[in-house]
Design a protein around this motif. Structure first.
Motif, PDB file in Angstrom:
ATOM      1  N   ASP A 248      -1.285  10.555  -9.103  1.00  0.00           N
ATOM      2  CA  ASP A 248      -1.850  10.508  -7.720  1.00  0.00           C
ATOM      3  C   ASP A 248      -3.179  11.343  -7.862  1.00  0.00           C
ATOM      4  O   ASP A 248      -3.236  12.537  -8.029  1.00  0.00           O
ATOM      5  N   MET A 249      -4.260  10.500  -7.624  1.00  0.00           N
ATOM      6  CA  MET A 249      -5.607  11.155  -7.941  1.00  0.00           C
ATOM      7  C   MET A 249      -6.080  11.712  -6.700  1.00  0.00           C
ATOM      8  O   MET A 249      -7.279  12.283  -6.491  1.00  0.00           O
ATOM      9  N   GLY A 250      -5.372  11.751  -5.556  1.00  0.00           N
ATOM     10  CA  GLY A 250      -5.685  12.364  -4.326  1.00  0.00           C
ATOM     11  C   GLY A 250      -6.701  11.668  -3.594  1.00  0.00           C
ATOM     12  O   GLY A 250      -7.076  10.614  -3.815  1.00  0.00           O
ATOM     13  N   SER A 251      -7.388  12.425  -2.497  1.00  0.00           N
ATOM     14  CA  SER A 251      -8.462  11.601  -1.917  1.00  0.00           C
ATOM     15  C   SER A 251      -9.947  12.198  -2.376  1.00  0.00           C
ATOM     16  O   SER A 251     -10.890  11.654  -1.836  1.00  0.00           O
ATOM     17  N   ASN A 252     -10.078  13.072  -3.481  1.00  0.00           N
ATOM     18  CA  ASN A 252     -11.191  13.348  -3.915  1.00  0.00           C
ATOM     19  C   ASN A 252     -11.805  12.394  -4.646  1.00  0.00           C
ATOM     20  O   ASN A 252     -11.231  11.721  -5.764  1.00  0.00           O
ATOM     21  N   PRO A 253     -12.948  11.891  -4.312  1.00  0.00           N
ATOM     22  CA  PRO A 253     -13.722  10.681  -5.113  1.00  0.00           C
ATOM     23  C   PRO A 253     -13.875  10.870  -6.370  1.00  0.00           C
ATOM     24  O   PRO A 253     -13.915  10.001  -7.141  1.00  0.00           O
ATOM     25  N   ILE A 254     -14.373  12.337  -6.791  1.00  0.00           N
ATOM     26  CA  ILE A 254     -14.518  12.570  -8.255  1.00  0.00           C
ATOM     27  C   ILE A 254     -13.438  12.303  -8.955  1.00  0.00           C
ATOM     28  O   ILE A 254     -13.424  11.551 -10.122  1.00  0.00           O
ATOM     29  N   MET A 255     -11.967  12.757  -8.532  1.00  0.00           N
ATOM     30  CA  MET A 255     -10.793  12.795  -9.299  1.00  0.00           C
ATOM     31  C   MET A 255     -10.443  11.304  -9.279  1.00  0.00           C
ATOM     32  O   MET A 255      -9.963  10.418 -10.411  1.00  0.00           O
ATOM     33  N   ARG A 256     -11.041  10.277  -8.138  1.00  0.00           N
ATOM     34  CA  ARG A 256     -10.703   8.891  -8.228  1.00  0.00           C
ATOM     35  C   ARG A 256     -11.392   8.207  -9.392  1.00  0.00           C
ATOM     36  O   ARG A 256     -11.137   7.325 -10.013  1.00  0.00           O
ATOM     37  N   LEU A 257     -12.849   8.733  -9.555  1.00  0.00           N
ATOM     38  CA  LEU A 257     -13.688   8.109 -10.357  1.00  0.00           C
ATOM     39  C   LEU A 257     -12.997   8.419 -11.864  1.00  0.00           C
ATOM     40  O   LEU A 257     -13.589   7.269 -12.778  1.00  0.00           O
ATOM     41  N   ILE A 258     -12.733   9.545 -12.309  1.00  0.00           N
ATOM     42  CA  ILE A 258     -12.076   9.774 -13.425  1.00  0.00           C
ATOM     43  C   ILE A 258     -10.698   9.298 -13.945  1.00  0.00           C
ATOM     44  O   ILE A 258     -10.247   9.080 -14.924  1.00  0.00           O
ATOM     45  N   GLY A 259     -10.068   8.622 -12.659  1.00  0.00           N
ATOM     46  CA  GLY A 259      -8.815   8.088 -12.877  1.00  0.00           C
ATOM     47  C   GLY A 259      -8.826   7.088 -14.147  1.00  0.00           C
ATOM     48  O   GLY A 259      -7.792   7.122 -14.700  1.00  0.00           O
ATOM     49  N   PRO A 260      -9.401   6.016 -14.072  1.00  0.00           N
ATOM     50  CA  PRO A 260      -9.427   5.106 -15.266  1.00  0.00           C
ATOM     51  C   PRO A 260      -9.579   5.804 -16.560  1.00  0.00           C
ATOM     52  O   PRO A 260      -8.678   5.379 -17.666  1.00  0.00           O
ATOM     53  N   PHE A 261     -10.330   6.870 -16.953  1.00  0.00           N
ATOM     54  CA  PHE A 261     -10.487   7.593 -18.060  1.00  0.00           C
ATOM     55  C   PHE A 261      -9.126   8.291 -18.281  1.00  0.00           C
ATOM     56  O   PHE A 261      -8.410   8.399 -19.592  1.00  0.00           O
ATOM     57  N   VAL A 262      -8.325   8.913 -17.244  1.00  0.00           N
ATOM     58  CA  VAL A 262      -7.349   9.691 -17.486  1.00  0.00           C
ATOM     59  C   VAL A 262      -6.096   8.643 -17.842  1.00  0.00           C
ATOM     60  O   VAL A 262      -5.178   8.804 -18.890  1.00  0.00           O
ATOM     61  N   GLU A 263      -6.280   7.518 -17.204  1.00  0.00           N
ATOM     62  CA  GLU A 263      -5.162   6.293 -17.416  1.00  0.00           C
ATOM     63  C   GLU A 263      -5.471   5.989 -18.902  1.00  0.00           C
ATOM     64  O   GLU A 263      -4.292   5.638 -19.465  1.00  0.00           O
ATOM     65  N   ALA A 264      -6.561   5.686 -19.197  1.00  0.00           N
ATOM     66  CA  ALA A 264      -6.902   5.184 -20.554  1.00  0.00           C
ATOM     67  C   ALA A 264      -6.129   6.317 -21.749  1.00  0.00           C
ATOM     68  O   ALA A 264      -5.842   5.760 -22.580  1.00  0.00           O
TER      69      ALA A 264
END
Length: 164
Positions: free
Chosen positions: A130-146
């Motif tokens: 859950d990357m939440g609503s923070n746009p920065i966290m959402r941007l790094i989501g694919p990197f964390v996923e990888a």
């Protein structure tokens, strides 16, 4: 400034929920795989979170193996701080459910499920983020996923090597 605003806009457009799924077929019974999964003391032997990756890492195990609440805590220079806690053990079906926390990140929920056919078991490792609503966290989501997905692949390969 325009680039920063564009990135923030992209972050808002990206999904807040991410799912990591990795699958591996292992030539071993579901019962043998289950035995490795429910005893968290075996995880440093086959998972990506091990002393080879971080020689400074220390482990702490609490609770009874194979029971909800059984936990593994680690701390190291490379691995950072993390905790994996069993929340369910599907002994009849094979597999586990767990909560996973790295450092100061929100806890994620995951599972490892098993499906055996003729001594060969499909192992599916899934983790929700859950990357939440923070746009920065959402941007790094694919990197964390990888990164986490790569750790799961290493773990599945290690589990196969330990059992085949």
């Amino acid at each position: 400034m325009g680039v920063v605003l564009a990135l923030i806009g992209m972050g808002f457009a990206m999904p807040g929920e991410r799912s990591i799924v990795r699958t591996r077929t292992i030539t071993a019974s579901a019962a043998d795989i289950q035995a490795k999964l429910i005893e968290l003391k075996t995880w440093p032997e086959w998972s990506a979170w091990n002393l080879e990756r971080d020689p400074s890492a220390t482990w702490t195990f609490d609770g009874e193996a194979g029971e909800p609440g059984h936990s593994w805590r680690w701390q190291g220079d490379q691995l950072g701080d993390g905790t994996l806690v069993l929340t369910d053990v599907h002994v009849a079906n094979g597999g586990i459910a767990y909560d996973l926390t790295f450092a100061d990140t929100p806890t994620s929920v995951g599972s490892v499920t098993l499906r055996e056919v003729d001594g060969v078991t499909a192992v599916v490792w899934t983790n929700g983020l859950d990357m939440g609503s923070n746009p920065i966290m959402r941007l790094i989501g694919p990197f964390v996923e990888a990164m986490v997905g790569a750790d799961f692949e290493v773990g599945l390969d290690g589990l196969a090597a330990a059992l085949e």
